[in-house]
Write an enzyme that holds these catalytic residues in place. Sequence first.
Site, short mmCIF file in Angstrom:
data_model
loop_
_atom_site.label_atom_id
_atom_site.label_comp_id
_atom_site.label_asym_id
_atom_site.label_seq_id
_atom_site.Cartn_x
_atom_site.Cartn_y
_atom_site.Cartn_z
N ASP A 86 -3.89 -11.58 36.62
CA ASP A 86 -3.44 -12.28 35.41
C ASP A 86 -3.16 -11.22 34.37
OD1 ASP A 86 -3.40 -14.73 36.60
OD2 ASP A 86 -4.88 -15.67 35.30
N TYR A 89 0.32 -13.00 30.46
CA TYR A 89 0.33 -14.45 30.17
C TYR A 89 1.62 -14.82 29.44
CZ TYR A 89 -4.47 -14.90 31.64
OH TYR A 89 -5.60 -14.92 32.39
N HIS A 226 -13.65 -22.16 36.71
CA HIS A 226 -13.02 -22.48 38.00
C HIS A 226 -14.02 -22.60 39.14
CE1 HIS A 226 -8.97 -21.94 36.43
NE2 HIS A 226 -9.35 -20.80 35.89
N HIS A 252 -10.01 -14.20 36.98
CA HIS A 252 -9.72 -15.62 37.07
C HIS A 252 -10.59 -16.45 36.13
CE1 HIS A 252 -7.57 -19.01 38.58
NE2 HIS A 252 -8.59 -19.55 39.22
N ASP A 253 -11.89 -16.40 36.28
CA ASP A 253 -12.72 -17.03 35.26
C ASP A 253 -12.84 -16.05 34.09
OD1 ASP A 253 -13.36 -19.64 35.77
OD2 ASP A 253 -14.93 -19.12 37.21
N HIS A 254 -12.57 -16.55 32.88
CA HIS A 254 -12.49 -15.68 31.71
C HIS A 254 -13.88 -15.40 31.16
CE1 HIS A 254 -8.03 -16.96 31.02
NE2 HIS A 254 -8.26 -16.44 32.20
#
Length: 334
Positions: A86, A89, A226, A252-254
């Site tokens: 990621d 964005y 997630h 992925h998980d922030h």
Amino acid sequence: MDTLNHNKPMVLLSLRLLAFSFSLCIVSVLGQLQTFEHPTKGDGTLSFLVLGDWGRSGEYNQSEVAIQMGIVGENLDIDFVVSTGDNFYDSGLTGEHDPAFVNSFVNIYTAKSLQKQWYSVLGNHDYRGDVEAQLSPLLRKIDSRWLCLRSFVVNAEIADLFFVDTTPFVRNYFDEPEHGYDWTGVNPVATYTSIVLEDLESALKSSTAKWKIVVGHHAVRSVGHHGDTQELVEKLLPLLQAYSVDFYMNGHDHCLEQISDDKSPLQFLTSGAGSKAWRGDVKELNSEGLKFFYDGQGFMSVRLTQTDAETVFYDVFGEVLHKWTVSKQLHSSI
Ligand SMILES: *[C@@H]1O[C@H](CO)[C@@H](O)[C@H](O)[C@H]1NC(C)=O
């Protein structure tokens, strides 16, 4: 490992050959994955930073995190930076000339200590743009630090880092009419993911490095927004356990988090806090082995010697949030 397909389609083969033709120093091949050599420091140690889920033109504390990375990077004399994906964005890059590359990468990570090689994987948001733009050698002409490929290996003497393209494993993305994903080069997906696993297994099998680190965008285990990625729990985790992988690093998980595997020495390390964070939805569900969780922005550092590993999580002020160390015998069998 039920669906290994040995009749690899020509299209994937030719993509690989194409990838071979650009000019980073590829010295050897572990299995069929492209392998890059990255020497340790003179004293045989290695240190690097791990960052994920970051590219937002400096917003959501991305710039503040970048400044602290510069300071920690200087103190640790880092050898490279790992990005867990990621990268841009909200929807990756629109093409090779998308200004987001400069605005969210080149102009943000400007500290002297961060002028090192960056090794990046793709995240699901990167797949929402022109996915091949991020893989393009042209980006290396704009900023030579950049290297993003789908799956590859970095052989750093005492450590092998295996980068895995996890987005195509996640079935939900193929079923999301509200988001377009660029699956160019990934079809047919069942064949693609089988080859990824097969290549990873053969690279893990031939690795003799003291430390084995696998990097992907999606968590295998996470208590964040997630949660666990079931497809990876089913397909990737057995390989990590079977080949004594020390660390699985993801975004992925922030958030920042560490979970210890219950069946092996494997540590699940999430560093996905490069910009927007504070989601506030922690899953208590399946929190077995949870060592640390932080919902805000920050990043991770890793220091490795022949015998010791130290991972440290930092917040947006550079404060140490959590430190974890592990030792191995010098002559233990690998
Ligand atoms: C930036 O970091 C500070 C300190 O953790 C936090 O209070 C603030 O909410 C963050 N800003 C954003 C936009 O996330």
